[in-house]
Design a protein around this motif. Structure first.
Motif, mmCIF file in Angstrom:
data_model
loop_
_atom_site.group_PDB
_atom_site.id
_atom_site.type_symbol
_atom_site.label_atom_id
_atom_site.label_comp_id
_atom_site.label_asym_id
_atom_site.label_seq_id
_atom_site.Cartn_x
_atom_site.Cartn_y
_atom_site.Cartn_z
ATOM 1 N N ALA A 20 -7.188 20.401 11.298
ATOM 2 C CA ALA A 20 -7.797 20.547 9.973
ATOM 3 C C ALA A 20 -8.403 19.101 9.446
ATOM 4 N N GLN A 21 -9.393 19.016 8.970
ATOM 5 C CA GLN A 21 -9.977 17.643 8.086
ATOM 6 C C GLN A 21 -9.399 17.669 6.663
ATOM 7 N N GLN A 22 -9.101 16.528 6.314
ATOM 8 C CA GLN A 22 -8.421 15.976 5.117
ATOM 9 C C GLN A 22 -9.443 15.255 4.313
ATOM 10 N N THR A 23 -8.895 15.169 2.961
ATOM 11 C CA THR A 23 -9.620 14.343 1.945
ATOM 12 C C THR A 23 -8.557 13.503 1.458
ATOM 13 N N VAL A 24 -8.658 12.119 1.616
ATOM 14 C CA VAL A 24 -7.762 11.188 1.269
ATOM 15 C C VAL A 24 -7.861 10.651 0.052
ATOM 16 N N ASN A 25 -6.909 10.596 -0.856
ATOM 17 C CA ASN A 25 -6.910 10.005 -2.236
ATOM 18 C C ASN A 25 -5.704 9.545 -2.648
ATOM 19 N N LEU A 26 -5.524 8.148 -2.456
ATOM 20 C CA LEU A 26 -4.208 7.583 -2.663
ATOM 21 C C LEU A 26 -4.533 6.357 -3.529
ATOM 22 N N ARG A 27 -3.437 6.194 -4.347
ATOM 23 C CA ARG A 27 -3.716 4.985 -5.385
ATOM 24 C C ARG A 27 -2.114 4.404 -5.378
ATOM 25 N N ASP A 28 -2.227 3.388 -5.080
ATOM 26 C CA ASP A 28 -0.839 2.476 -5.056
ATOM 27 C C ASP A 28 0.397 3.383 -4.258
ATOM 28 N N ALA A 29 0.056 3.894 -3.135
ATOM 29 C CA ALA A 29 1.053 4.455 -2.423
ATOM 30 C C ALA A 29 1.790 3.583 -1.669
ATOM 31 N N ASP A 30 2.879 3.920 -1.372
ATOM 32 C CA ASP A 30 3.607 2.947 -0.479
ATOM 33 C C ASP A 30 3.388 3.047 0.906
ATOM 34 N N GLY A 43 -0.494 12.728 14.736
ATOM 35 C CA GLY A 43 -0.155 13.232 16.091
ATOM 36 C C GLY A 43 0.572 11.908 16.620
ATOM 37 N N ARG A 44 0.459 10.639 16.152
ATOM 38 C CA ARG A 44 0.635 9.374 16.854
ATOM 39 C C ARG A 44 2.000 8.854 16.290
ATOM 40 N N SER A 45 2.875 8.284 17.170
ATOM 41 C CA SER A 45 3.882 7.583 16.896
ATOM 42 C C SER A 45 3.733 6.039 16.568
ATOM 43 N N PHE A 46 4.470 5.615 15.464
ATOM 44 C CA PHE A 46 4.166 4.484 14.968
ATOM 45 C C PHE A 46 5.663 3.473 14.817
ATOM 46 N N ILE A 47 5.725 2.313 15.387
ATOM 47 C CA ILE A 47 6.908 1.585 15.195
ATOM 48 C C ILE A 47 6.514 0.438 14.246
ATOM 49 N N ILE A 48 7.348 0.506 13.118
ATOM 50 C CA ILE A 48 6.907 -0.204 11.659
ATOM 51 C C ILE A 48 8.020 -1.602 11.807
ATOM 52 N N ASP A 49 7.393 -2.714 11.737
ATOM 53 C CA ASP A 49 7.843 -3.944 11.639
ATOM 54 C C ASP A 49 8.540 -4.111 10.359
ATOM 55 N N PRO A 50 10.131 -4.687 10.094
ATOM 56 C CA PRO A 50 10.604 -4.672 8.891
ATOM 57 C C PRO A 50 9.768 -5.541 8.025
ATOM 58 N N ARG A 51 8.881 -6.357 8.226
ATOM 59 C CA ARG A 51 8.167 -7.053 7.067
ATOM 60 C C ARG A 51 7.144 -6.299 6.993
ATOM 61 N N VAL A 52 6.831 -5.071 7.070
ATOM 62 C CA VAL A 52 5.822 -4.279 6.641
ATOM 63 C C VAL A 52 6.132 -3.826 5.292
ATOM 64 N N GLN A 53 5.712 -4.229 4.014
ATOM 65 C CA GLN A 53 5.911 -3.818 2.824
ATOM 66 C C GLN A 53 4.644 -3.694 2.130
#
Length: 704
Positions: A20-30, A43-53
């Motif tokens: 489905a298509q989505q509409t994105v509306n995020l403000r100051d989201a983590d 459906g993709r997998s992500f590896i997040i570096d600990p420095r990502v903040q």
């Protein structure tokens, strides 16, 4: 059935959000929550570096599909200083963009981080990097590969495309090439003038242009900026045109060649007859000043006494101001239109000829006027001789005096001394004729000469037999054993294809004639001077590959002594080698040698009496002479190409002489004093002594 229906319903529920298509509306989201939402949506997998903040804000006015949503995700992370790179297993690693250049590139949209290599064809990689570095993003890198002349770009895909486009525009050949054929001027002369002009204006911002003279076609090739090449081409054509109306007389000052030897070559090329000269070229003298046996300075024919022919030198000829006396067959350059002379006050050649002939002769002079290499020729001459001689003789004399009837008997041998007959004749003459008689004086002188010529052990006795008879006996025994070892090391430095001459010896007089005046009372004698010693004549020719062809004449001579006791003429021993050999640079070759063994036995005896056993020894005279000579000559040529080679050889020879001087001083107990050779070089020549780059270790102390 109910269980299968629930499973299908659950599957549809999970796949619907992905498609489905989505509409994105995020403000100051983590940012981590945003990454999690994107993982569910794509459906993709992500590896997040600990420095990502941090926080992110994303607003979309229209619905987005899964791929568009992922591209928006990449742009959002790039804007917040994060980069996405592929990881193992199909996942993606999210990390700060500081180390993005060292991470694997992501193939995808404009916000993916990629690494590419761009080869260059016309411009230098280092200059390209210097020009394009400001265009690379803060996270990207731009590196020059000098070996392959290429640029390595690590940056976001859209920026990489921009940098590649700039490189494509810069990497264009903006050089022009033009070849200008000259008709009047010389290519090398014009090229040298243009290079000097370019060096003088280099500080004014002029572009660099390659200038290459082509001797085969007398043309100049230019390569560089098209406008600069065009300007230089016009200058070259203008200079070539002006050369056509230039002076017909040209003076060429030589740098290395000898004008006296070069002038005859040029004269033959233009059809001018070379004329003889009385130049200052001094050929080396041979060992015999009047009996020339073929030194390298001779004309190449055998000497007056049939000596071996030598290799002739090139005749020294020049034009002493005379004009052409007729064309030489085979002349190809402006025959009959040029006159060439040499200026004796300097090493210069004067050419009076049209411009084209001057250009061709100038090219010949350029190729011949080069610095020639030198050759150091070293020789070792070893002569070992051994002479052994033995003589034993017994002489008897019985004679009467005063008219007595006593019979006369005597023995006399040529290999025994002194001569008993000469001694007894002087004694008898003094008794019979008196001491003042001229005959007595002559016999006395002969006897004295015979006594002085005796050597070894001489024993004798004599006396009167009554009042009218004399008797005498002389026994002469000689044994000599002489051994000699002569070691000579002559050496000489000479230019390639020039004669080296070195002589170490004596100048002795040789009688050539003797005559009396008209009154037979004023005898006079004519002599010539002859050199006796060690002679080395050599002419080296350096060939391709470092091989040296040596034309050598080596002579060792000495004075053996007079011909006989009654003649003052001298016997001269001579050993001579004349040959041509090929030697590699720095190698030692045995030039030649002599092994001579000569043994001579002489037995003189009285017939019958000399054959009596034991008693026959008193009626015999024996002599045995044995001479053995070993002579060998070794030659070592060394090519001296540069000033550094010459300095190295000078240092080695200088160190050898100073060491020999130090050993001699130490043998006399004068160690510790300054070398007189060092003092002479420093005080007289005002120079530093040569230094041996590889000095030998100090000699071991001698045993007392």
């Amino acid at each position: 059935m109910i269980r299968k229906a629930l499973a299908a319903l659950l599957l549809c529920t999970m796949t619907v959000p992905l498609a489905a298509q989505q509409t994105v509306n995020l403000r100051d989201a983590d940012v981590r929550a945003y990454i999690q939402d994107v993982a569910r949506a794509t459906g993709r997998s992500f590896i997040i570096d600990p420095r990502v903040q941090g926080k992110v804000s994303v607003i979309s006015e229209r619905p987005l599909g899964r791929e568009a949503y992922f591209e928006l995700f990449l742009s959002t992370l790039r804007a917040n200083g994060l980069v996405v790179s592929p990881a193992a297993g199909g996942a993606f690693r999210i990390a700060p963009a500081d180390g993005a250049a060292t991470s694997p590139g992501l193939r995808g949209g404009a916000d993916s981080f990629v690494t590419q290599v761009v080869p260059l064809g016309s411009i230098d990689a280092a200059s390209a990097v210097e020009s394009l570095r400001p265009l690379v993003s803060r996270e990207g890198q731009l590196t020059a590969n000098r070996a392959g002349n290429s640029v390595i770009i690590a940056d976001y895909a859209d920026n990489v495309r921009r940098v590649r486009e700039m490189l494509r525009q810069l990497d264009r050949s903006r050089t022009g090439t033009e070849v200008i054929a000259l008709k009047n001027a010389g290519a090398r002369e014009i090229a040298a003038a243009l290079r000097d002009l370019a060096n003088a204006s280099r500080g004014e911002g002029t572009s660099t242009v390659g200038i290459v003279p082509i001797d085969s076609s007398n043309s100049i090739a230019l390569r560089g900026d098209p406008s600069t090449v065009s300007d230089l081409a016009r200058t070259i054509r203008d200079l070539d045109t002006r050369a056509a109306g230039g002076s017909d007389v040209r003076v060429v000052f030589l740098s290395h060649a000898d004008a006296e030897k070069l002038v005859p070559v040029l004269q033959q090329l233009v059809g001018q007859q070379p004329s003889a000269t009385t130049g200052s070229s001094l050929p080396p003298s041979s060992m015999a000043s009047s009996n020339q046996q073929g030194s390298f300075g001779a004309s190449g024919q055998s000497g007056a006494q049939g000596g071996p022919a030598s290799i002739p030198r090139t005749p020294a000829t020049t034009a002493g101001g005379g004009g052409a006396t007729g064309p030489v067959p085979g002349a190809t350059i402006g025959a009959g239109r040029a006159v060439i002379a040499r200026f004796e006050g300097a090493n210069a050649i004067v050419i009076a000829a049209p411009a084209e002939v001057q250009r061709q002769l100038g090219e010949v002079i350029r190729q011949l006027d080069i610095r020639r290499e030198q050759v150091l020729i070293e020789a070792i001459i070893v002569e070992i001789s051994d002479v052994a001689a033995q003589r034993l003789g017994v002489q008897y004399l019985l004679t009467g005096t005063g008219g007595s009837n006593i019979p006369f008997a005597a023995t006399n041998y040529t290999n025994a001394a002194p001569n008993l007959l000469a001694v007894s004749g002087a004694v008898v003459a003094e008794r019979e004729l008196g001491s003042d008689n001229p005959t007595t004086q002559a016999l006395r002188d002969t006897a004295l000469s015979s006594l002085l010529g005796a050597n070894g052990g001489t024993f004798g006795f004599g006396g009167n037999l009554g009042s009218n008879a004399l008797f005498g006996v002389i026994i002469n025994a000689v044994k000599t054993d002489t051994a000699s070892n002569v070691l000579s090391t002559p050496s000489a430095m000479t230019l390639n294809n020039e004669v080296a001459h070195i002589l170490v010896g004596q100048d002795i007089p040789i009688t050539t004639g003797e005559a009396l005046s008209n009154n037979f009372d004023n005898a006079f004698r004519t002599i010539q001077r002859q050199n006796v010693g060690i002679l080395l004549d050599a002419r080296p020719q350096i060939n391709a590959g470092g091989t040296i062809t040596l034309q050598i004449r080596q002579e060792v001579s000495s004075v053996a002594g007079p011909v006989s006791n009654t003649s003052n003429e001298l016997i001269i021993n001579k050993r001579e080698i004349t040959t041509t050999v090929a030697v590699d640079d720095g190698e030692i070759i045995a030039l030649g040698g002599l092994i001579d063994e000569n043994e001579r036995r002489t037995l003189e005896k009285v017939p019958f009496l000399g054959d009596i056993p034991f008693l026959g020894n008193f009626f015999r005279s024996r002599s045995n002479n044995r001479t053995k000579t070993n002579l060998m000559v070794f030659i070592r040529p060394t090519i001296v190409k540069t000033a550094a080679d010459a300095a190295r050889l000078a240092g080695e020879r200088y160190d050898y002489m100073t060491r020999a001087e130090a050993e001699a001083r130490a043998a006399r107990g004068l160690g510790g004093l300054e070398s007189s050779l060092d003092a002479m070089v420093r005080d007289y020549m005002r120079a530093a002594p040569p230094i041996d780059p590889n000095p030998l270790p100090p000699p071991l102390p001698r045993k007392p």
